[in-house]
Design an enzyme around this catalytic site. Structure first.
Site, PDB file in Angstrom:
ATOM      1  CB  CYS A 174      -1.680  23.848  12.962  1.00 43.84           C
ATOM      2  SG  CYS A 174      -0.655  23.567  14.406  1.00 43.84           S
ATOM      3  CB  CYS A 180       3.459  22.386  13.383  1.00 44.57           C
ATOM      4  SG  CYS A 180       2.141  21.437  14.138  1.00 44.57           S
ATOM      5  CG  ASP A 218       0.596 -11.274  -1.936  1.00 42.84           C
ATOM      6  OD1 ASP A 218       1.069 -10.523  -1.061  1.00 42.84           O
ATOM      7  OD2 ASP A 218       1.036 -12.415  -2.160  1.00 42.84           O
ATOM      8  CG  ASP A 273       2.043  -6.970   1.067  1.00 45.91           C
ATOM      9  OD1 ASP A 273       2.327  -6.978   2.270  1.00 45.91           O
ATOM     10  OD2 ASP A 273       2.106  -7.973   0.346  1.00 45.91           O
ATOM     11  CG  ASP A 330       2.520  -9.105  -4.688  1.00 46.01           C
ATOM     12  OD1 ASP A 330       2.368  -8.705  -3.528  1.00 46.01           O
ATOM     13  OD2 ASP A 330       2.358 -10.279  -5.044  1.00 46.01           O
TER      14      ASP A 330
END
Lengths: 738, 52
Positions: free
Chosen positions: A45, A48, A454, A631, A635
């Protein structure tokens, strides 16, 4: 802990302190001005932006500090020392934000340039189409009301003068894509679009010069405008999705802490680590490069790399692989020389090999274009022949009718049908935390008939939990006290039972074996059966024993638990008609147990990355289309060989780079959600293509019979585009009970 | 016919001005951070009060 430090001289006390990560290695020097780009997490925002920029502007050496809210990127320029970057980064972190260095190596391509080019083309097309339409409306009105022929010709010339440069400039994205496809020997959706635009413009110029009654500049300009709108929206959504993935990768990469010869520690980007350099890996950090341990003893969590769910003990001389997470104590690793069998290089080679066997993706739109273009051209030629040979209208009139057939049949809505749906579907997926990396991933997801999972980290949580507690509560308390000082996941799980248990004095960890502490009458030991001097039970569950002098040994069983939603997801996929398999690098016994719990018949364990790849290739040879969900680093080659692949965001960066879809939420249910959205999107794409074709097909006879004027063509184009876009808005909802 | 001869080019020129303005805005980076531009409106950067 102190007993451990004295056995290996090279592990300095400073290694164990958790020093903050340095960003000074990422500073670019531009003369006297230092420039740094940082990713800032948590900015959302105006407050920030004001806080960060204000805090940095208060630093006298800072010349410029700007936060880009869309990219969550902070750019700082200052005069002085590169090391000042750390002070600036700490200042931002002190405000409560996380920063990470922005590493351009993670960016796919220069998307900013593509976006700007598209926006410029869109602006020119908008200008041209609105002005030419203004002139055309005047001409149409004039045709009803007796406009002087001179005025009409003037307006036509003006329309031509405006549209010709506009079409040449704004049509470049389509012309470039069409030329690229044709020179590769295939056609895509852009070939008929480019052809249509070119022919329309050329015929209009010919008619203009001959002084004919109808020119079609407004059709060409409006066609270009509508298509560019679709393409730009599609690009925006795609870029946002891809940018989120890249940000994830950059936030996780922290660079490597290189130990220099003079004893100081310098943080460099991981890609800058040369073989032979010594890298310091503190507890809890990821090993950044492949190498050999030179100092320190610890246990490594290798689940990301090999799928093995139990940590592996390492000592000086042991080989470590990039991506493993360090557990017990600091390690110094010497990066291994670039040998051909480096693990990461092997994975990369397998990925490349798998990608080569894949071939270019043919989307549904391309297939439609392949069928549509010859039909349209045949119809136009038939019109030309028919009018010229069988009537006495003359060649010019016949040509005009043939051209109007081409224009009416121009696949404007077809060019919009697919991107409109993809935009809406991708947006819906983004909201749920599913990121698409490639454009046709959605289409490929809709076509699958087999899902391969996996195990570690995908079907299971990835961190062990205690499944069998001993009956004696006092024993658990003692074990928790002993486990307080260890990073081993099983020890952490035991400690979580009594978080307030204080670490036992004199406790020492033997990596890979267990913990021991002196007590009255001997030693208390917590660890593997062999370490505790107990004959372990043979079985598939992993166990930890606690032995105390004067007490019966006590057993804790632990395992990596299956995700709570995994059972429902697998059952739902099965009832939808998809087959499931498990491909895991973990031990076969453990894999079989998980498969039995989930009801999956085909489960294979002890697989290396090359074997996972071989399984995928075998399925592809059988004609199955597989979705691979994983993950880990092991893989990545399987991802490249699968029909479509999905990776979890917590996994290895290399696997996310190879996957088509990234799942951010850590929720396996997102796989099912994404599959349902993709099926719905595919249905709506087909509906849109049919609708678009209906408009064209209904009006082609009109054009063949010679009744199509530019007014009719423009109305048809607008109506079909609107219908297709409105229909596409339905793609964001997943159907039924999701 | 007379008025048309200069009115239509004027209309086109005005449109061209708008297009040129858009290109300038694009080149100066105003479209790089649309979310940030929307948020910055809310930042209070009052000019410091002049000393009495």
């Amino acid at each position: 802990m102190s007993a451990l430090a004295s056995t290996e001289a090279a592990v300095a006390p400073a290694d164990t302190a958790t020093a903050p990560h340095s960003v000074a290695g990422f500073v670019e020097a531009d003369g006297a001005v230092m420039r740094l780009h940082l990713l800032v997490d948590g900015v959302h925002c105006a407050a920030c932006i004001a806080a960060i920029e204000g805090r940095l502007a208060a630093d006298p050496s800072v010349q410029r500090a700007r936060v880009n809210l869309s990219l969550r990127r902070l750019s700082v320029e200052w005069r002085g020392d590169a090391r000042h970057a750390d002070a600036l980064a700490r200042a931002v972190e002190a405000l409560g934000y996380t920063v990470a260095p922005f590493d351009p190596a993670h960016l796919a391509r220069l998307d900013a340039d593509t976006g700007r080019d598209l926006l410029r083309a869109l602006a020119v097309a908008a200008f041209a189409s609105s002005n030419v339409m203004m002139l055309s409306l005047a001409v149409w009105a004039g045709q009803a009301q007796d406009m002087a022929a001179g005025t009409q010709h003037l307006f036509q010339w003006l329309a031509g003068l405006v549209s010709l440069p506009a079409v040449a400039y704004a049509g470049r994205p389509f012309f470039r894509s069409a030329v690229r496809a044709l020179s590769a020997g295939r056609t895509n959706i852009d070939v008929p679009i480019a052809l249509g635009i070119l022919l329309t413009t050329m015929i209009s110029v010919v008619e203009l010069v001959r002084g004919g009654a109808h020119v079609y500049f407004d059709s060409a300009a409006a066609l270009l405008f509508v298509l560019l709108v679709g393409r730009y929206l599609d690009f925006r959504v795609r870029a946002r999705s891809r940018g989120t993935v890249e940000r994830l990768l950059m936030l996780q990469a922290h660079g490597a802490a290189v130990c220099r010869a003079d004893g100081r520690i310098e943080v460099l980007p991981s890609a800058a680590v040369e073989p032979g350099m010594v890298v310091l890996v503190r507890p809890g950090e990821r090993v950044p490069v492949d190498g050999f341990v030179v100092a320190g003893r610890s246990s490594l969590d290798v689940s990301i790399v090999t799928g093995e769910s139990l940590p592996e003990a390492v000592a000086p001389g042991a080989r470590v692989l990039a991506g493993s997470v360090n557990g017990a104590a600091a390690l110094r690793v010497r990066a291994s020389a670039r040998v051909e069998d480096s693990h990461l290089a092997q994975i990369v080679r397998l990925v490349e090999q798998a990608e080569r066997t894949r071939g270019p993706a043919v989307t549904l739109a391309d297939r439609v274009a392949r069928v549509w273009t010859p039909i349209v051209h045949a119809a136009a030629l038939a019109t030309l022949g028919g009018w010229w040979l069988f009537t006495d209208a003359g060649f010019a009139a016949a040509l005009l009718h043939a051209v109007s057939v081409l224009i009416i049949a121009c696949p404007c809505a077809i060019g919009l049908a697919v991107p409109a749906v993809q935009v809406v579907a991708t947006g819906a997926l983004l909201r749920r935390g599913v990121l698409l990396r490639s454009g046709d991933g959605l289409e490929r997801l809709a076509a699958i008939d087999h899902v391969a999972f996996d195990k570690t980290g995908t079907l299971t949580l990835g961190t062990p939990r205690i499944t069998a507690w001993p009956a004696d509560a006092a024993a658990i308390r003692v074990a928790a006290a002993l486990a307080a000082s260890s990073h081993h996941p099983a020890a952490r799980a035991i400690h979580a039972a009594f978080p307030e248990a204080a670490p036992m004095p004199g406790c020492e960890e033997v990596p890979g074996e267990g913990l021991r502490a002196p007590a009255d009458g001997g030693e208390i030991r917590l660890g593997r059966a062999a370490f505790c001097g107990v004959a372990g039970t043979v079985g598939t569950a992993s166990e930890i024993w606690l032995t105390r002098p004067g007490h019966v040994p006590v057993r804790f069983a632990f395992e990596d638990p299956v995700r709570p939603e995994a059972t429902t997801v697998v059952a739902a996929l099965r009832s939808a008609g998809l087959r499931s398999s498990i491909l895991s690098g973990d031990r076969t016994a453990v894999v079989d147990r998980v498969a039995a719990r989930l009801g999956i018949a085909d489960a294979r364990g002890d697989l290396r990355p090359a074997q996972k790849l071989a399984a995928l290739l075998a399925w592809r040879a059988e004609g199955r289309r597989v979705l691979m969900v994983g993950d880990g680093l092991n893989d990545a080659p399987a991802f490249a060989a699968a029909h479509v692949s999905a990776s979890f965001a917590h996994g290895a960066p290399a696997s996310q780079g190879a996957a088509d879809i990234v799942l951010c939420g850590g929720d396996l249910g997102a796989v099912r959600f994404a599959w349902r959205i993709s099926r719905r999107a595919r249905r709506i794409i087909v509906q849109n293509l049919v609708l678009a074709a209906l408009y064209n097909v209904a009006l082609i006879p009109v054009a063949i019979l010679g009744w199509a004027t530019p007014l009719v063509a423009a109305i048809a184009m607008a109506a079909s585009s609107l219908t297709v876009t409105l229909n596409a808005l339905r793609a964001g909802r997943s159907d039924g009970a999701s | 016919m007379g008025p048309l001869l200069f009115l239509v080019p004027i209309a086109l020129a005005l449109g061209g001005l708008g297009l040129a303005g858009f290109f300038w805005a694009l080149r100066s980076g105003q479209y790089d951070d649309l979310d940030g531009a929307a948020a910055r409106i809310l930042i209070d950067n009052d000019a410091p009060e002049p000393p009495p």
